[in-house]
Motif scaffolding. Sequence first.
Motif, PDB file in Angstrom:
ATOM      1  N   LYS A  79      -6.859  -7.650  30.561  1.00 30.30           N
ATOM      2  CA  LYS A  79      -6.450  -7.363  29.186  1.00 30.30           C
ATOM      3  C   LYS A  79      -7.486  -6.610  28.367  1.00 30.30           C
ATOM      4  CE  LYS A  79      -3.667 -11.520  29.008  1.00 30.30           C
ATOM      5  NZ  LYS A  79      -3.518 -12.855  28.475  1.00 30.30           N
ATOM      6  N   ILE A  80      -8.760  -6.836  28.637  1.00 19.72           N
ATOM      7  CA  ILE A  80      -9.810  -6.235  27.815  1.00 19.72           C
ATOM      8  C   ILE A  80     -10.767  -5.448  28.705  1.00 19.72           C
ATOM      9  CG2 ILE A  80     -11.759  -6.678  26.271  1.00 19.72           C
ATOM     10  CD1 ILE A  80     -10.298  -9.081  25.203  1.00 19.72           C
ATOM     11  N   ILE A  81     -11.016  -4.198  28.303  1.00 19.21           N
ATOM     12  CA  ILE A  81     -11.931  -3.327  29.033  1.00 19.21           C
ATOM     13  C   ILE A  81     -13.309  -3.408  28.375  1.00 19.21           C
ATOM     14  CG2 ILE A  81     -12.472  -0.931  29.637  1.00 19.21           C
ATOM     15  CD1 ILE A  81      -9.425  -0.398  29.565  1.00 19.21           C
ATOM     16  N   CYS A  82     -14.320  -3.570  29.202  1.00 16.65           N
ATOM     17  CA  CYS A  82     -15.705  -3.548  28.729  1.00 16.65           C
ATOM     18  C   CYS A  82     -16.454  -2.448  29.465  1.00 16.65           C
ATOM     19  CB  CYS A  82     -16.399  -4.891  28.983  1.00 16.65           C
ATOM     20  SG  CYS A  82     -15.671  -6.270  28.097  1.00 16.65           S
ATOM     21  N   GLU A  83     -16.967  -1.516  28.702  1.00 17.72           N
ATOM     22  CA  GLU A  83     -17.809  -0.464  29.259  1.00 17.72           C
ATOM     23  C   GLU A  83     -19.240  -0.796  28.862  1.00 17.72           C
ATOM     24  OE1 GLU A  83     -17.041   2.112  31.361  1.00 17.72           O
ATOM     25  OE2 GLU A  83     -15.097   1.133  31.449  1.00 17.72           O
ATOM     26  N   LEU A  84     -20.103  -0.900  29.844  1.00 18.40           N
ATOM     27  CA  LEU A  84     -21.471  -1.343  29.620  1.00 18.40           C
ATOM     28  C   LEU A  84     -22.440  -0.180  29.709  1.00 18.40           C
ATOM     29  CD1 LEU A  84     -21.375  -4.570  31.810  1.00 18.40           C
ATOM     30  CD2 LEU A  84     -20.604  -4.241  29.455  1.00 18.40           C
ATOM     31  N   LYS A  85     -23.432  -0.198  28.839  1.00 18.90           N
ATOM     32  CA  LYS A  85     -24.477   0.824  28.824  1.00 18.90           C
ATOM     33  C   LYS A  85     -25.827   0.142  28.667  1.00 18.90           C
ATOM     34  CE  LYS A  85     -21.494   4.178  28.876  1.00 18.90           C
ATOM     35  NZ  LYS A  85     -21.234   4.791  30.151  1.00 18.90           N
ATOM     36  N   TRP A  94     -18.534   8.493  24.833  1.00 16.67           N
ATOM     37  CA  TRP A  94     -18.218   7.212  25.479  1.00 16.67           C
ATOM     38  C   TRP A  94     -17.169   6.436  24.694  1.00 16.67           C
ATOM     39  CZ3 TRP A  94     -24.113   6.332  25.985  1.00 16.67           C
ATOM     40  CH2 TRP A  94     -24.606   7.084  27.057  1.00 16.67           C
ATOM     41  N   LYS A  95     -17.165   6.599  23.379  1.00 18.37           N
ATOM     42  CA  LYS A  95     -16.122   5.961  22.559  1.00 18.37           C
ATOM     43  C   LYS A  95     -14.766   6.574  22.889  1.00 18.37           C
ATOM     44  CE  LYS A  95     -19.239   5.256  18.650  1.00 18.37           C
ATOM     45  NZ  LYS A  95     -19.486   5.602  17.251  1.00 18.37           N
ATOM     46  N   ALA A  96     -14.738   7.897  22.990  1.00 17.77           N
ATOM     47  CA  ALA A  96     -13.499   8.594  23.337  1.00 17.77           C
ATOM     48  C   ALA A  96     -13.027   8.198  24.730  1.00 17.77           C
ATOM     49  CB  ALA A  96     -13.696  10.106  23.246  1.00 17.77           C
ATOM     50  N   GLN A  97     -13.960   8.048  25.662  1.00 16.27           N
ATOM     51  CA  GLN A  97     -13.597   7.635  27.019  1.00 16.27           C
ATOM     52  C   GLN A  97     -12.999   6.234  27.018  1.00 16.27           C
ATOM     53  OE1 GLN A  97     -17.323   8.183  29.063  1.00 16.27           O
ATOM     54  NE2 GLN A  97     -16.773  10.239  29.750  1.00 16.27           N
ATOM     55  N   LEU A  98     -13.601   5.321  26.276  1.00 14.41           N
ATOM     56  CA  LEU A  98     -13.069   3.959  26.219  1.00 14.41           C
ATOM     57  C   LEU A  98     -11.668   3.960  25.628  1.00 14.41           C
ATOM     58  CD1 LEU A  98     -13.185   0.928  26.553  1.00 14.41           C
ATOM     59  CD2 LEU A  98     -14.541   0.797  24.442  1.00 14.41           C
ATOM     60  N   ASN A 107      -3.747  -1.082  27.439  1.00 18.55           N
ATOM     61  CA  ASN A 107      -4.402  -2.256  26.870  1.00 18.55           C
ATOM     62  C   ASN A 107      -4.733  -1.991  25.412  1.00 18.55           C
ATOM     63  OD1 ASN A 107      -4.524  -4.209  29.003  1.00 18.55           O
ATOM     64  ND2 ASN A 107      -5.966  -2.860  30.031  1.00 18.55           N
ATOM     65  N   SER A 108      -4.926  -3.066  24.655  1.00 14.47           N
ATOM     66  CA  SER A 108      -5.136  -2.959  23.215  1.00 14.47           C
ATOM     67  C   SER A 108      -6.587  -2.992  22.783  1.00 14.47           C
ATOM     68  CB  SER A 108      -4.420  -4.113  22.495  1.00 14.47           C
ATOM     69  OG  SER A 108      -3.055  -4.078  22.746  1.00 14.47           O
ATOM     70  N   LEU A 109      -7.447  -3.668  23.546  1.00 16.08           N
ATOM     71  CA  LEU A 109      -8.783  -3.959  23.053  1.00 16.08           C
ATOM     72  C   LEU A 109      -9.844  -3.647  24.095  1.00 16.08           C
ATOM     73  CD1 LEU A 109     -10.440  -5.220  20.720  1.00 16.08           C
ATOM     74  CD2 LEU A 109      -9.997  -7.454  21.738  1.00 16.08           C
ATOM     75  N   GLY A 110     -10.935  -3.046  23.633  1.00  8.93           N
ATOM     76  CA  GLY A 110     -12.051  -2.747  24.514  1.00  8.93           C
ATOM     77  C   GLY A 110     -13.366  -2.830  23.770  1.00  8.93           C
ATOM     78  N   TYR A 111     -14.429  -2.963  24.539  1.00  8.86           N
ATOM     79  CA  TYR A 111     -15.772  -3.038  23.971  1.00  8.86           C
ATOM     80  C   TYR A 111     -16.698  -2.086  24.707  1.00  8.86           C
ATOM     81  CZ  TYR A 111     -14.328  -7.274  21.571  1.00  8.86           C
ATOM     82  OH  TYR A 111     -13.672  -8.166  20.766  1.00  8.86           O
TER      83      TYR A 111
END
Length: 132
Positions: A79-85, A94-98, A107-111
């Motif tokens: 449900k939630i995607i997390c992209e880590l840096k 990276w915001k646009a990619q997320l 999905n609705s929510l990512g970090y």
Amino acid sequence: MHDDIPDELNNLGTQIIGAAIKVHRKLGPGLLERIYEVCLCHELEKLGLQVERQKYLPIIYDGIEFDEGLRLDLLVENKIICELKAVDEINPVWKAQLLSHLRLTNNSLGYLINFNAPLLKNGVIRMVNKWR
């Protein structure tokens, strides 16, 4: 919250951020991204959450599935995607990619979480897919 995200997802997001803060407090900034990734997965699994690391996402365009897909750093509870840096500065792309990843997975929510921030709360960007 006022962004039309269900309480269930907001609560899940709170757990994710809490786990990320725990990892950051123990390890501090300055390590490789993959170290934070494996440790965050461990903390999330300790909470009983399902986590997929480096989840392959095929690209389907015009009814054709292409091999040149994407990889999501973490997909939590499907449900939630997390992209880590672990970088000095967040690149706006990276915001646009997320946001694109959220749209492609519906999905609705990512970090976007930057573990190199001295204070992790300043390294977290919450993204909401409003086109769902």
